[in-house]
Design a protein around this motif. Structure first.
Motif, PDB file in Angstrom:
ATOM      1  N   GLU A  39       0.820  -1.206   0.000  1.00 30.03           N
ATOM      2  CA  GLU A  39       0.000   0.000   0.000  1.00 30.03           C
ATOM      3  C   GLU A  39       0.859   1.263   0.000  1.00 30.03           C
ATOM      4  N   ALA A  40       2.017   1.211   0.646  1.00 25.57           N
ATOM      5  CA  ALA A  40       2.885   2.389   0.690  1.00 25.57           C
ATOM      6  C   ALA A  40       3.534   2.675  -0.656  1.00 25.57           C
ATOM      7  N   HIS A  41       3.792   1.611  -1.444  1.00 29.43           N
ATOM      8  CA  HIS A  41       4.550   1.777  -2.684  1.00 29.43           C
ATOM      9  C   HIS A  41       3.755   1.442  -3.940  1.00 29.43           C
ATOM     10  N   ASP A  42       2.467   1.161  -3.787  1.00 32.87           N
ATOM     11  CA  ASP A  42       1.581   0.889  -4.925  1.00 32.87           C
ATOM     12  C   ASP A  42       2.143  -0.226  -5.805  1.00 32.87           C
ATOM     13  N   ILE A  43       2.550  -1.331  -5.187  1.00 31.78           N
ATOM     14  CA  ILE A  43       3.073  -2.487  -5.928  1.00 31.78           C
ATOM     15  C   ILE A  43       1.936  -3.183  -6.661  1.00 31.78           C
ATOM     16  N   ARG A  44       2.159  -3.483  -7.942  1.00 29.80           N
ATOM     17  CA  ARG A  44       1.165  -4.177  -8.761  1.00 29.80           C
ATOM     18  C   ARG A  44       1.770  -5.469  -9.308  1.00 29.80           C
ATOM     19  N   PRO A  45       1.070  -6.589  -9.167  1.00 27.23           N
ATOM     20  CA  PRO A  45       1.621  -7.856  -9.655  1.00 27.23           C
ATOM     21  C   PRO A  45       1.415  -8.034 -11.149  1.00 27.23           C
ATOM     22  N   LEU A  46       2.152  -8.978 -11.703  1.00 28.93           N
ATOM     23  CA  LEU A  46       1.999  -9.373 -13.097  1.00 28.93           C
ATOM     24  C   LEU A  46       1.161 -10.654 -13.124  1.00 28.93           C
ATOM     25  N   VAL A  47       0.034 -10.616 -13.835  1.00 31.01           N
ATOM     26  CA  VAL A  47      -0.872 -11.760 -13.918  1.00 31.01           C
ATOM     27  C   VAL A  47      -0.817 -12.319 -15.335  1.00 31.01           C
ATOM     28  N   HIS A  48      -0.434 -13.579 -15.437  1.00 32.19           N
ATOM     29  CA  HIS A  48      -0.359 -14.228 -16.742  1.00 32.19           C
ATOM     30  C   HIS A  48      -1.751 -14.596 -17.251  1.00 32.19           C
ATOM     31  N   GLU A  49      -2.564 -15.203 -16.385  1.00 28.76           N
ATOM     32  CA  GLU A  49      -3.907 -15.626 -16.791  1.00 28.76           C
ATOM     33  C   GLU A  49      -4.736 -15.916 -15.550  1.00 28.76           C
ATOM     34  N   THR A  50      -6.040 -15.642 -15.628  1.00 27.87           N
ATOM     35  CA  THR A  50      -6.970 -16.056 -14.582  1.00 27.87           C
ATOM     36  C   THR A  50      -7.803 -17.223 -15.099  1.00 27.87           C
ATOM     37  N   ILE A  51      -7.967 -18.243 -14.255  1.00 26.85           N
ATOM     38  CA  ILE A  51      -8.655 -19.480 -14.631  1.00 26.85           C
ATOM     39  C   ILE A  51      -9.552 -19.882 -13.460  1.00 26.85           C
ATOM     40  N   THR A  52     -10.725 -20.430 -13.740  1.00 35.05           N
ATOM     41  CA  THR A  52     -11.629 -20.792 -12.663  1.00 35.05           C
ATOM     42  C   THR A  52     -11.140 -22.038 -11.921  1.00 35.05           C
ATOM     43  N   LEU A  53     -11.564 -22.153 -10.665  1.00 39.49           N
ATOM     44  CA  LEU A  53     -11.189 -23.307  -9.848  1.00 39.49           C
ATOM     45  C   LEU A  53     -11.575 -24.609 -10.529  1.00 39.49           C
ATOM     46  N   ASP A  54     -12.724 -24.646 -11.192  1.00 40.53           N
ATOM     47  CA  ASP A  54     -13.164 -25.869 -11.873  1.00 40.53           C
ATOM     48  C   ASP A  54     -12.169 -26.342 -12.923  1.00 40.53           C
ATOM     49  N   ASP A  55     -11.356 -25.424 -13.430  1.00 40.34           N
ATOM     50  CA  ASP A  55     -10.400 -25.735 -14.492  1.00 40.34           C
ATOM     51  C   ASP A  55      -8.966 -25.712 -13.963  1.00 40.34           C
ATOM     52  N   ILE A  56      -8.774 -26.106 -12.706  1.00 41.04           N
ATOM     53  CA  ILE A  56      -7.461 -26.023 -12.074  1.00 41.04           C
ATOM     54  C   ILE A  56      -6.426 -26.907 -12.763  1.00 41.04           C
ATOM     55  N   ALA A  57      -6.852 -28.022 -13.348  1.00 37.67           N
ATOM     56  CA  ALA A  57      -5.885 -28.871 -14.048  1.00 37.67           C
ATOM     57  C   ALA A  57      -5.241 -28.096 -15.194  1.00 37.67           C
ATOM     58  N   ARG A  58      -6.041 -27.317 -15.926  1.00 37.95           N
ATOM     59  CA  ARG A  58      -5.469 -26.506 -17.006  1.00 37.95           C
ATOM     60  C   ARG A  58      -4.560 -25.419 -16.435  1.00 37.95           C
ATOM     61  N   GLY A  89       7.122 -19.719 -21.444  1.00 37.18           N
ATOM     62  CA  GLY A  89       6.762 -18.324 -21.661  1.00 37.18           C
ATOM     63  C   GLY A  89       5.887 -17.709 -20.598  1.00 37.18           C
ATOM     64  N   LEU A  90       5.847 -18.297 -19.405  1.00 34.20           N
ATOM     65  CA  LEU A  90       5.009 -17.760 -18.345  1.00 34.20           C
ATOM     66  C   LEU A  90       5.462 -16.353 -17.972  1.00 34.20           C
ATOM     67  N   ALA A  91       4.503 -15.428 -17.893  1.00 35.93           N
ATOM     68  CA  ALA A  91       4.798 -14.048 -17.511  1.00 35.93           C
ATOM     69  C   ALA A  91       3.892 -13.681 -16.338  1.00 35.93           C
ATOM     70  N   GLY A  92       4.382 -13.871 -15.125  1.00 39.29           N
ATOM     71  CA  GLY A  92       3.598 -13.567 -13.947  1.00 39.29           C
ATOM     72  C   GLY A  92       2.884 -14.782 -13.408  1.00 39.29           C
ATOM     73  N   LYS A  93       1.842 -14.546 -12.621  1.00 38.35           N
ATOM     74  CA  LYS A  93       1.135 -15.599 -11.898  1.00 38.35           C
ATOM     75  C   LYS A  93      -0.089 -16.100 -12.645  1.00 38.35           C
ATOM     76  N   VAL A  94      -0.393 -17.369 -12.423  1.00 40.80           N
ATOM     77  CA  VAL A  94      -1.664 -17.969 -12.837  1.00 40.80           C
ATOM     78  C   VAL A  94      -2.596 -17.930 -11.626  1.00 40.80           C
ATOM     79  N   VAL A  95      -3.705 -17.233 -11.761  1.00 43.41           N
ATOM     80  CA  VAL A  95      -4.629 -17.021 -10.640  1.00 43.41           C
ATOM     81  C   VAL A  95      -5.890 -17.833 -10.829  1.00 43.41           C
ATOM     82  N   LEU A  96      -6.346 -18.464  -9.758  1.00 42.61           N
ATOM     83  CA  LEU A  96      -7.586 -19.219  -9.752  1.00 42.61           C
ATOM     84  C   LEU A  96      -8.695 -18.368  -9.158  1.00 42.61           C
ATOM     85  N   THR A  97      -9.789 -18.195  -9.885  1.00 43.06           N
ATOM     86  CA  THR A  97     -10.927 -17.486  -9.335  1.00 43.06           C
ATOM     87  C   THR A  97     -11.940 -18.501  -8.818  1.00 43.06           C
ATOM     88  N   VAL A  98     -12.508 -18.217  -7.662  1.00 41.96           N
ATOM     89  CA  VAL A  98     -13.391 -19.166  -6.993  1.00 41.96           C
ATOM     90  C   VAL A  98     -14.805 -18.591  -6.980  1.00 41.96           C
TER      91      VAL A  98
END
Length: 317
Positions: A280-299, A308-317
């Protein structure tokens, strides 16, 4: 509730989404309604059986070591948190990995000591992308490497989840940031704040030049990168998947201050709050490669292990 688990070690095909009872928190625990989680290298190692000596062979075992969400209920000994508050959390230790539910689930139990209020500056997806990677990078740069303003810090794997967070955090700390990444991600790393970026496939340690600090997320050629350190320089790695990496760290002990420091990203009690304050003090922003639903966690695991991964793979629930 839905939760991701596996009944044997193997590739992403062993992952199943199953229905399970909503768990109840113990006295020092919190029940979290999860909105987002992420895929981390430890999840891959866990699922593949690379951690089998510590996670054992009692199945099923749950996946997911981080989460963002809102508190559903708190244990009797928990203070400082209340239902409805938005938090981020990390599951701690191998003991947690042996359980049939992890944090990649609709509801999750977390230790209140491994939790903090999430930064208001980040939405749930961004927060999930940063909790493990941001804490690991901050701890490495601040505590293990003791990065000083103007210090030249080399970050290996600079476009990955931890590496990309380290680039942003090191730049904020005033470091002269040198990133190593694949050719396709050179400009991505530069945009994060790196002053110099090299293609890891065609650049040797000697060509990168002397460094005051080296932060490794790759786990290969550790002695060669150690030799780039200036007098008083420091090196840290979070990649210890191979016997060669472990041997390099052990043998480096004779190097005194220039030894290779190794640690896991699990935070000491209360330390996630420091990450919240820093973000919050430094306004850090992450790099997100892709968001994928929990149902598709295997993918999501397949994407994480791809090139070629660039940043994090995030699971949305």
């Amino acid at each position: 509730m839905k939760t991701a688990q596996f009944a044997r070690y193997g590739d992403e095909g062993v992952i199943e989404i199953v229905d399970a009872p909503i768990p109840r928190p113990g006295p020092a625990e919190v029940l979290l309604r999860v909105t987002a989680s992420s895929v981390n290298s430890v999840d891959i190692a866990h699922r593949a059986g690379a951690m089998g000596l510590v996670t054992g062979r009692t199945f099923p075992q749950g996946l997911g070591v981080d989460a963002v969400g809102r508190i559903e209920s708190v244990g009797t000994d928990v203070s400082g948190f209340a239902p409805g508050e938005r938090v981020w959390a990390i599951r701690a230790g191998a003991a947690g990995m042996k359980k049939p539910t992890g944090l990649a689930a609709e509801f999750a139990i977390v230790d209140a000591r491994r939790m903090a209020h999430a930064p208001e500056s980040l939405d749930d997806t961004a927060a999930a992308a940063l909790v493990v990677s941001g804490y690991t990078a901050l701890r490495a740069l601040r505590d293990a490497l003791r990065l000083q303003p103007g210090g030249r810090v080399v970050i290996r794997g600079a476009s990955g989840g931890v590496g990309s967070a380290a680039v942003s955090i090191a730049a904020t700390m005033g470091g002269r940031v040198v990133g190593l990444a694949s050719e396709r991600n050179v400009e991505v790393v530069r945009a994060l704040g790196a002053h110099e970026v090299f293609d890891y496939a065609s650049t040797s340690p000697s060509e990168v030049g002397p460094a005051d600090a080296v932060f490794d997320t790759v786990g290969t050629q550790l002695p060669a990168w150690q030799r780039t350190l200036r007098r008083g320089g420091r090196m840290a790695t979070v990649a210890l998947a191979s016997p060669a990496a472990l041997a390099s760290v052990a043998l480096s002990a004779a190097q005194g201050s220039r030894r290779i420091r190794a640690f896991v990203g699990e935070p000491p009690a209360g330390q996630l709050a420091a990450l919240t304050a820093f973000v919050e003090a430094h306004d850090i922003r992450p790099l997100v490669h892709e968001t994928i639903t929990l149902d598709d966690i295997a993918r999501a695991h397949r994407v994480f292990e791809g090139r070629g991964l660039a940043g994090k793979v995030v699971l949305t629930v």
